[in-house]
Design an enzyme around this catalytic site. Sequence first.
Site, PDB file in Angstrom:
ATOM      1  N   GLY A   1       0.841  -1.195   0.000  1.00 25.11           N
ATOM      2  CA  GLY A   1       0.000   0.000   0.000  1.00 25.11           C
ATOM      3  C   GLY A   1       0.875   1.243   0.000  1.00 25.11           C
ATOM      4  N   ARG A   2       0.325   2.335   0.524  1.00 27.49           N
ATOM      5  CA  ARG A   2       1.090   3.584   0.531  1.00 27.49           C
ATOM      6  C   ARG A   2       2.402   3.437   1.303  1.00 27.49           C
ATOM      7  NH1 ARG A   2      -4.254   5.297   0.663  1.00 27.49           N
ATOM      8  NH2 ARG A   2      -4.804   7.072  -0.687  1.00 27.49           N
ATOM      9  N   ILE A   3       2.309   2.895   2.522  1.00 24.52           N
ATOM     10  CA  ILE A   3       3.505   2.786   3.349  1.00 24.52           C
ATOM     11  C   ILE A   3       4.437   1.721   2.806  1.00 24.52           C
ATOM     12  CG2 ILE A   3       4.375   2.234   5.657  1.00 24.52           C
ATOM     13  CD1 ILE A   3       1.710   3.390   6.752  1.00 24.52           C
TER      14      ILE A   3
ATOM     15  N   THR B   1       6.079  -2.743  11.437  1.00 24.31           N
ATOM     16  CA  THR B   1       5.566  -1.409  11.769  1.00 24.31           C
ATOM     17  C   THR B   1       4.086  -1.307  11.420  1.00 24.31           C
ATOM     18  OG1 THR B   1       6.327  -0.592   9.619  1.00 24.31           O
ATOM     19  CG2 THR B   1       7.802  -0.265  11.495  1.00 24.31           C
TER      20      THR B   1
ATOM     21  N   ARG C   1       0.742  -3.876  12.385  1.00 21.70           N
ATOM     22  CA  ARG C   1      -0.076  -4.194  13.549  1.00 21.70           C
ATOM     23  C   ARG C   1       0.488  -5.447  14.218  1.00 21.70           C
ATOM     24  NH1 ARG C   1      -1.592   0.250  13.255  1.00 21.70           N
ATOM     25  NH2 ARG C   1      -3.721   1.082  13.324  1.00 21.70           N
TER      26      ARG C   1
ATOM     27  N   GLU D   1      -1.393  -3.718  23.218  1.00 14.81           N
ATOM     28  CA  GLU D   1      -0.730  -2.430  23.464  1.00 14.81           C
ATOM     29  C   GLU D   1      -1.603  -1.543  24.340  1.00 14.81           C
ATOM     30  OE1 GLU D   1       1.386  -2.323  19.049  1.00 14.81           O
ATOM     31  OE2 GLU D   1      -0.095  -0.805  19.613  1.00 14.81           O
TER      32      GLU D   1
ATOM     33  N   HIS E   1       4.836   1.716  19.467  1.00 11.59           N
ATOM     34  CA  HIS E   1       3.873   2.106  18.428  1.00 11.59           C
ATOM     35  C   HIS E   1       3.944   3.610  18.151  1.00 11.59           C
ATOM     36  CE1 HIS E   1      -0.144   0.754  16.443  1.00 11.59           C
ATOM     37  NE2 HIS E   1       0.443   1.705  15.720  1.00 11.59           N
TER      38      HIS E   1
ATOM     39  N   ALA F   1       5.966   4.771  15.321  1.00 17.70           N
ATOM     40  CA  ALA F   1       6.584   4.956  14.009  1.00 17.70           C
ATOM     41  C   ALA F   1       5.957   6.110  13.243  1.00 17.70           C
ATOM     42  CB  ALA F   1       6.489   3.667  13.190  1.00 17.70           C
TER      43      ALA F   1
END
Length: 335
Positions: free
Chosen positions: A156-158, A237, A239, A268, A297, A299
């Site tokens: 995807g984007r990341i 980075t 889930r 978390e 969490h 990033a």
Amino acid sequence: MLTVLEPESLYPDTALEQRIMGDGVRILTGSAKKSLMELPDELCAEVEGLMTLRLAVPAEALAKFPKLKVVIRMGVGYDRVDRAECARRGIAVCNVPDYGTQEVADTAIALTVALRRGLVLHHDAQRQDPPAAWGVIQNPIVRRFDVQTFGVLGLGRIGTAAALRAKALGFKVAFYDPALPNGADRAIGVQRLDSLEALMAASDVLSIHCPLTRNTRGLVGAKELALLPKNAVVINTARGPILDVDALEAGLRSGHIAAAGLDVLPVEPPVDPIPNLLRAYRAKEPWLMGRLVIMPHVAFHSPEAWDDIRLKSAETMRDVLVRGLKTNVIPPEGD
């Protein structure tokens, strides 16, 4: 007049949100710290639009909002929202997919570089008492980038941003993403693999970037990690529940996996019983020296990213609640 609630009071005022959404929207703030259930019923009863960052939106919380039409998850992931209950009630669920892309991709690459160039290894060695000998530590963690394949799970984007960064550093880059149309690999010049197993077998560095859904929960477990080349590095980075941390611990202990960088964990913040891997990390057990980095969490974090969250969340709420558009709406069947 429509009413929008920001239950976490993330920003000092609502001036920007008011400017974007217009005079026909009343914006309220709350003080919920851990749960939407902390909010008074009379406040929730007025709300048509709900904007949350950290707070989960389960069915029992949704029941407090009889007029609710739109839920904005102020981030990329939307696994904390009960989408089935929202679909049943006709409530639109949206995310903000185009914020924090640079930050998360940068963090994935930073973790890769810190581990593969021995920064963590030598840092940990030099702060021992007494410190390790001054000089090179022979360890399979350290590798030249251009002899490795950087494997991206989810383009995807990341994932795309991380792939391009890895490519610029000299890595060979491959990815697996069954949801992506053909041709995406040609657009950015990386190799598409046709199965998760093929990606695992190819990845000297595995970087996880897929969303958490019922299909990706536990996607990377003991069987998949065993397919990685010996001395691979695992980066997550995305889930926490996508990766089986007990299987990761076993892979690290056996030496099959050289190192790991985790920005996310299955629960978390961690609560007892915490994973054995986190327990060993906190205890600074010698077998993990230089091999593991855990972050809380964060990033996504930068001042610019927080500005983007605010702006893009408000714009999405305006588009969907006020203008009736489908901006960033997550399809109910999209699991």
